[in-house]
Motif scaffolding. Structure first.
Motif, PDB file in Angstrom:
ATOM      1  N   SER A  64       0.695  -1.123   0.611  1.00  0.00           N
ATOM      2  CA  SER A  64       0.041  -0.238  -0.290  1.00  0.00           C
ATOM      3  C   SER A  64       0.967   1.251   0.061  1.00  0.00           C
ATOM      4  O   SER A  64       0.515   2.850  -0.413  1.00  0.00           O
ATOM      5  N   ARG A  66       3.938   1.668  -1.697  1.00  0.00           N
ATOM      6  CA  ARG A  66       4.842   1.723  -2.852  1.00  0.00           C
ATOM      7  C   ARG A  66       3.845   2.677  -3.608  1.00  0.00           C
ATOM      8  O   ARG A  66       3.653   2.997  -4.180  1.00  0.00           O
ATOM      9  N   ALA A  67       2.070   1.272  -3.971  1.00  0.00           N
ATOM     10  CA  ALA A  67       1.472   1.872  -4.805  1.00  0.00           C
ATOM     11  C   ALA A  67       0.761   3.904  -3.796  1.00  0.00           C
ATOM     12  O   ALA A  67       0.492   4.188  -5.073  1.00  0.00           O
ATOM     13  N   MET A  68       0.850   3.527  -2.627  1.00  0.00           N
ATOM     14  CA  MET A  68       0.573   5.252  -2.941  1.00  0.00           C
ATOM     15  C   MET A  68       1.383   6.312  -3.388  1.00  0.00           C
ATOM     16  O   MET A  68       1.592   7.561  -3.852  1.00  0.00           O
ATOM     17  N   THR A  70       3.704   5.946  -5.519  1.00  0.00           N
ATOM     18  CA  THR A  70       3.611   6.150  -6.770  1.00  0.00           C
ATOM     19  C   THR A  70       2.463   6.811  -7.697  1.00  0.00           C
ATOM     20  O   THR A  70       2.864   7.696  -8.169  1.00  0.00           O
ATOM     21  N   ARG A  71       1.403   6.703  -6.848  1.00  0.00           N
ATOM     22  CA  ARG A  71       0.435   8.135  -7.128  1.00  0.00           C
ATOM     23  C   ARG A  71       1.212   9.255  -6.677  1.00  0.00           C
ATOM     24  O   ARG A  71       0.247   9.903  -7.881  1.00  0.00           O
ATOM     25  N   LEU A  72       1.540   9.356  -5.936  1.00  0.00           N
ATOM     26  CA  LEU A  72       2.103  11.151  -5.876  1.00  0.00           C
ATOM     27  C   LEU A  72       2.997  11.470  -6.804  1.00  0.00           C
ATOM     28  O   LEU A  72       3.791  12.160  -6.115  1.00  0.00           O
ATOM     29  N   GLY A  73       3.914  10.024  -7.104  1.00  0.00           N
ATOM     30  CA  GLY A  73       5.073  10.509  -8.396  1.00  0.00           C
ATOM     31  C   GLY A  73       6.569  10.449  -7.386  1.00  0.00           C
ATOM     32  O   GLY A  73       6.944  10.651  -7.893  1.00  0.00           O
ATOM     33  N   ARG A  75       8.784   8.072  -7.155  1.00  0.00           N
ATOM     34  CA  ARG A  75       9.449   6.317  -6.992  1.00  0.00           C
ATOM     35  C   ARG A  75      10.045   5.724  -6.623  1.00  0.00           C
ATOM     36  O   ARG A  75      11.138   6.255  -5.926  1.00  0.00           O
ATOM     37  N   SER A 127      -9.687   8.038   2.201  1.00  0.00           N
ATOM     38  CA  SER A 127      -9.631   6.681   1.517  1.00  0.00           C
ATOM     39  C   SER A 127     -10.527   6.774   1.823  1.00  0.00           C
ATOM     40  O   SER A 127     -11.687   7.514   1.738  1.00  0.00           O
TER      41      SER A 127
END
Length: 368
Positions: A64, A66-68, A70-73, A75, A127
C-alpha cells in the motif's frame, strides 16, 4: 440479599409506572426505507511513534505504501526496502445516515488490520468508503482520537488500557454521493415495528384510523402497518411528523425471565406468573478435617513409631422453611416469597430453573 431486594423493587416500580402508559408511534416503529447504510474502506494511518506494522508480518502495508507513493509521483527503487514502523494498514467503517446529502460529514471508526501496537497520534490518509454495491459514498481523512494506551517494560511487563489500536475521527468523512430512499415514492408508507407484536400493530392502525379516518392504516402482519400517505414530498414530511406524535397503548410483552449465569443477575418482567408450587430452599455443607495420631512404643520394646491418619466428616444441613406459591401470583408476590426465604441471586436462578423444569413457571426462561 439487600441488593437483590433493591434491584427487583426498582424493576417493579418501573414496570408499574410503564404499564398502561401511552407511547408514541415514534418510539414503537420506524418508517420503512428510512435507515442507515454501512460503509467500509481500507486505508493507511501514518505519523505513528514507532508503533506501526512490522514489515515482516504485514506485506500488504508495504504494498500500500509503494502504491500510494507511486500515485503521488514518488518512485521507490526496486531494491529499497520500506520500513513501515510509523504507518499501519487499517479498516475504516462508518454509517451513512438516511437522507445524508453531498458535503455533509459523518463519523468514522478506524481499526488496525495488521500488528500495529497503537494508533495513538496517527493520521488517516484520504481513503474512499464504499457501500455494499461497491460505489464510493464518502471519503475519510483526519487525525485519530484513541482512548486506549499501552506501555511495556524491558522485562516483558505490559499494561494496556482499553484498545489502543482502534480510534475514531469525529466528522472524519465527507459524503460524496447521496443515497436514494423510497420515502417519497408511492401512495403509501409502511411503519415497521421495533418489536414485532400483533396487539401493538393493531393498536397503531386503530390510533391512525381514529385520527385520520377509517381505512387509512392497515396492519400487514405483527411487524408492519401500511398507511395511506400524500404523494407530495413536502406534505409527506408533515404527515410523518403528525403520525410520530400519535399516542397509543402498546401490547403487553411476552412473559420472560432473563438470567445472566456469569453474574447471577435476574430480570423478571411484570407478565411472569407461577402455577401453584411448593418450594424448599436450603444448603448442605460437608466439612472434612484431617487429624494425625502418633503411636509411640514403650522404651526398649523394639517397636517402631507409627503414624495413623484420621479423617473427621461433619455434615450440616441448613434448615429453611418450605414456602408455597398461590395460583397465579404477581411479580411482587414472587419477589416477596423469595426474599422471605433468604435466597441469594444465585439461589434465585436455581429456583427459577427448577420451576421451569416442573412446568410451574409461566414464562420464557432465557439464560445468557
Amino acid at each position: 440479599m439487600r441488593p437483590l431486594i433493591l434491584l427487583l423493587s426498582l424493576l417493579l416500580s418501573l414496570a408499574g409506572a410503564s404499564a398502561g402508559a401511552a407511547e408514541r408511534i415514534k418510539d414503537l416503529a420506524d418508517v420503512a426505507g428510512v435507515r442507515a447504510n454501512a460503509l467500509l474502506g481500507y486505508g493507511l494511518v501514518v505519523g505513528l511513534n514507532g508503533t506501526g506494522d512490522k514489515d515482516t508480518d504485514s506485506p500488504y502495508t508495504l504494498q500500500s505504501l509503494r502504491a500510494m507513493l507511486t500515485r503521488l509521483g514518488v518512485r521507490v527503487p526496486p531494491g529499497v526496502k520500506i520500513k513501515p514502523k510509523n504507518a499501519a494498514a487499517v479498516m475504516i467503517s462508518a454509517e451513512l445516515p438516511p437522507f445524508a446529502k453531498v458535503g455533509q460529514h459523518i463519523d468514522v471508526t478506524v481499526s488496525s488490520l495488521g500488528n500495529a501496537k497503537s494508533l495513538r497520534g496517527g493520521t488517516l490518509l484520504m481513503s474512499p468508503l464504499k457501500g455494499a454495491d461497491g460505489k464510493v459514498y464518502a471519503v475519510a481523512q483526519g487525525n485519530l482520537l484513541v482512548s486506549g494506551l499501552s506501555a511495556s517494560g524491558a522485562d516483558g511487563s505490559k499494561v494496556t488500557v482499553n484498545v489502543p489500536n482502534v480510534g475514531r475521527i469525529p466528522n472524519g468523512a465527507t459524503v460524496e454521493r447521496a443515497l436514494a430512499t423510497p420515502f417519497a415514492h408511492g401512495d403509501h408508507l409502511v411503519l415497521n415495528l421495533k418489536r414485532a407484536d400483533f396487539t401493538t400493530a393493531k393498536h397503531i392502525a386503530d390510533a391512525i384510523d381514529k385520527a385520520l379516518g377509517e381505512g387509512t392504516a392497515v396492519p400487514i402482519d405483527a411487524a408492519s402497518v401500511r398507511v395511506r400517505a400524500p404523494k407530495a414530498a413536502g406534505q409527506r414530511v408533515g404527515f410523518v411528523a403528525f403520525l410520530e406524535e400519535l399516542t397509543l397503548e402498546a401490547g403487553r410483552p411476552v412473559a420472560r425471565v432473563i438470567v445472566n449465569s456469569r453474574t447471577g443477575t435476574v430480570v423478571i418482567n411484570q407478565e411472569v406468573r407461577v402455577a401453584p408450587a411448593a418450594i424448599t430452599h436450603g444448603s448442605l455443607t460437608v466439612t472434612i478435617t484431617e487429624d494425625v495420631q502418633v503411636s509411640q512404643p514403650a522404651p526398649l520394646s523394639g517397636g517402631q513409631t507409627a503414624v495413623t491418619p484420621r479423617s473427621n466428616v461433619d455434615v450440616a444441613e441448613e434448615k429453611k422453611p418450605m414456602f408455597k406459591f398461590a395460583p397465579g401470583p404477581t411479580l411482587d408476590e414472587v419477589v416477596r416469597a423469595v426474599n422471605e426465604v433468604g435466597a441469594a441471586p444465585s439461589d434465585l436462578v436455581a429456583i427459577l430453573e427448577a420451576l421451569k423444569e416442573a412446568g410451574a413457571l409461566r414464562a420464557e426462561l432465557i439464560v445468557i
